[in-house]
Design a protein around this motif. Sequence first.
Motif, mmCIF file in Angstrom:
data_model
loop_
_atom_site.group_PDB
_atom_site.id
_atom_site.type_symbol
_atom_site.label_atom_id
_atom_site.label_comp_id
_atom_site.label_asym_id
_atom_site.label_seq_id
_atom_site.Cartn_x
_atom_site.Cartn_y
_atom_site.Cartn_z
ATOM 1 N N UNK A 84 0.844 -1.200 0.000
ATOM 2 C CA UNK A 84 0.000 0.000 0.000
ATOM 3 C C UNK A 84 0.879 1.250 0.000
ATOM 4 N N UNK A 85 1.933 1.244 0.794
ATOM 5 C CA UNK A 85 2.839 2.388 0.884
ATOM 6 C C UNK A 85 3.620 2.582 -0.411
ATOM 7 N N UNK A 86 4.152 1.508 -0.953
ATOM 8 C CA UNK A 86 5.050 1.623 -2.095
ATOM 9 C C UNK A 86 4.331 1.941 -3.401
ATOM 10 N N UNK A 87 3.071 1.540 -3.516
ATOM 11 C CA UNK A 87 2.318 1.832 -4.730
ATOM 12 C C UNK A 87 1.434 3.076 -4.587
ATOM 13 N N UNK A 88 1.373 3.643 -3.384
ATOM 14 C CA UNK A 88 0.518 4.810 -3.148
ATOM 15 C C UNK A 88 1.007 6.010 -3.950
ATOM 16 N N UNK A 89 0.059 6.765 -4.494
ATOM 17 C CA UNK A 89 0.397 8.003 -5.180
ATOM 18 C C UNK A 89 0.914 7.830 -6.591
ATOM 19 N N UNK A 90 1.048 6.593 -7.060
ATOM 20 C CA UNK A 90 1.516 6.350 -8.412
ATOM 21 C C UNK A 90 0.324 6.323 -9.369
ATOM 22 N N UNK A 91 0.573 6.670 -10.603
ATOM 23 C CA UNK A 91 -0.459 6.475 -11.616
ATOM 24 C C UNK A 91 -0.775 4.987 -11.697
ATOM 25 N N UNK A 92 -1.990 4.618 -12.108
ATOM 26 C CA UNK A 92 -2.312 3.194 -12.212
ATOM 27 C C UNK A 92 -1.242 2.440 -12.989
ATOM 28 N N UNK A 93 -0.719 1.394 -12.385
ATOM 29 C CA UNK A 93 0.376 0.647 -12.992
ATOM 30 C C UNK A 93 -0.161 -0.305 -14.058
ATOM 31 N N UNK A 94 0.340 -0.147 -15.263
ATOM 32 C CA UNK A 94 -0.068 -1.033 -16.353
ATOM 33 C C UNK A 94 0.828 -2.261 -16.443
ATOM 34 N N UNK A 95 2.053 -2.144 -15.898
ATOM 35 C CA UNK A 95 2.985 -3.262 -15.979
ATOM 36 C C UNK A 95 4.005 -3.176 -14.847
ATOM 37 N N UNK A 96 4.381 -4.344 -14.336
ATOM 38 C CA UNK A 96 5.362 -4.461 -13.254
ATOM 39 C C UNK A 96 6.369 -5.526 -13.646
ATOM 40 N N UNK A 97 7.642 -5.251 -13.402
ATOM 41 C CA UNK A 97 8.717 -6.216 -13.635
ATOM 42 C C UNK A 97 9.387 -6.517 -12.307
ATOM 43 N N UNK A 98 9.313 -7.770 -11.876
ATOM 44 C CA UNK A 98 9.854 -8.215 -10.589
ATOM 45 C C UNK A 98 11.165 -8.946 -10.847
ATOM 46 N N UNK A 99 12.281 -8.288 -10.543
ATOM 47 C CA UNK A 99 13.613 -8.792 -10.861
ATOM 48 C C UNK A 99 14.178 -9.592 -9.689
ATOM 49 N N UNK A 100 14.596 -10.836 -9.962
ATOM 50 C CA UNK A 100 15.062 -11.695 -8.881
ATOM 51 C C UNK A 100 13.937 -11.892 -7.883
ATOM 52 N N UNK A 101 12.796 -12.326 -8.396
ATOM 53 C CA UNK A 101 11.527 -12.219 -7.673
ATOM 54 C C UNK A 101 11.384 -13.134 -6.465
ATOM 55 N N UNK A 102 12.170 -14.227 -6.381
ATOM 56 C CA UNK A 102 11.906 -15.179 -5.309
ATOM 57 C C UNK A 102 10.482 -15.691 -5.425
ATOM 58 N N UNK A 103 9.734 -15.654 -4.313
ATOM 59 C CA UNK A 103 8.319 -16.045 -4.368
ATOM 60 C C UNK A 103 7.403 -14.828 -4.197
ATOM 61 N N UNK A 104 7.947 -13.647 -4.419
ATOM 62 C CA UNK A 104 7.155 -12.424 -4.252
ATOM 63 C C UNK A 104 5.877 -12.395 -5.085
ATOM 64 N N UNK A 105 5.832 -12.970 -6.304
ATOM 65 C CA UNK A 105 4.566 -12.947 -7.053
ATOM 66 C C UNK A 105 3.402 -13.612 -6.318
ATOM 67 N N UNK A 106 3.669 -14.474 -5.367
ATOM 68 C CA UNK A 106 2.586 -15.086 -4.595
ATOM 69 C C UNK A 106 1.882 -14.061 -3.711
#
Length: 284
Positions: free
Chosen positions: A123-145
Amino acid sequence: MGERRSVALSGDAQQPDAAVVESVVQAVLASPKYAALDPALVASLAEQELRKGRRVKEAIKEVKNRLHQSAASYWQAPPRYARWRTAIEAAEDEPALKAQLQSILRTHHSMRERLPFLVDFYRTLFAGLSPLRSVLDLGCGVNPLALPWMGLPTETAYFACDIDREQMAFLDWWLAQRGRRGRAFVWNLLAGAPPVELVDAALLLKMAPCLAQLDPAAPARLLDEVRASVWVISFPAQSLGGRDKGMVAHYAAMMDALLTGRNWRVERFDFPTELVFRVHRETR
């Protein structure tokens, strides 16, 4: 798997024989602990160690040690991907699904540390950003879960990469299971940016120190090569054993060094076990 790409190495050391490099790669991958890792990454590390003049047995030992520190040490126990798929598919509703996901996330040290503040984190990290159309998770581990906690629009494409083939096959299945556009794929970040076009946000969560251990130039190279409007870069605030060790000050200085010469706007967020920077840049 794509074509193997080696790390550009400095110095005048002779390029090791390809057959010798391959012998180290095969010996490392023969270990069940490392069998699913990207051969391109293993080959890059093998070349580095052999160019230091190490014998084959010494190179094998050093490559395994570096892979353990940068990847394998984060798991409490060997992953059980087939079992996890079954558990996810059996979840009857969203609360049951989240309970299963939390159980899986607890098996990974990095995600387990984040669980107590997971909702506030995104909530904190995405707050105030324009609606995100795409995200790239580098060295993601299991973060996509953690997608159910991210609050991303359903149409946001999610791309994730890491070095474990079995892990990425599982996560690619998970993205499809959620009906999420994007994909999860194997990529060796030491070789540079993955083949993903301009994205709204790139995540590099607790990965910069791991990359720097393998190649000190890798984090800065990614900042230059990945075409992202916003970066979210985090660092551990304590060791895996829970000790401080002055890590916050050390990694804050590392971040300052990464941003030297880049006129980008930076925001800092301090979470209980994680130091996070949100960086806004101009894309070209």
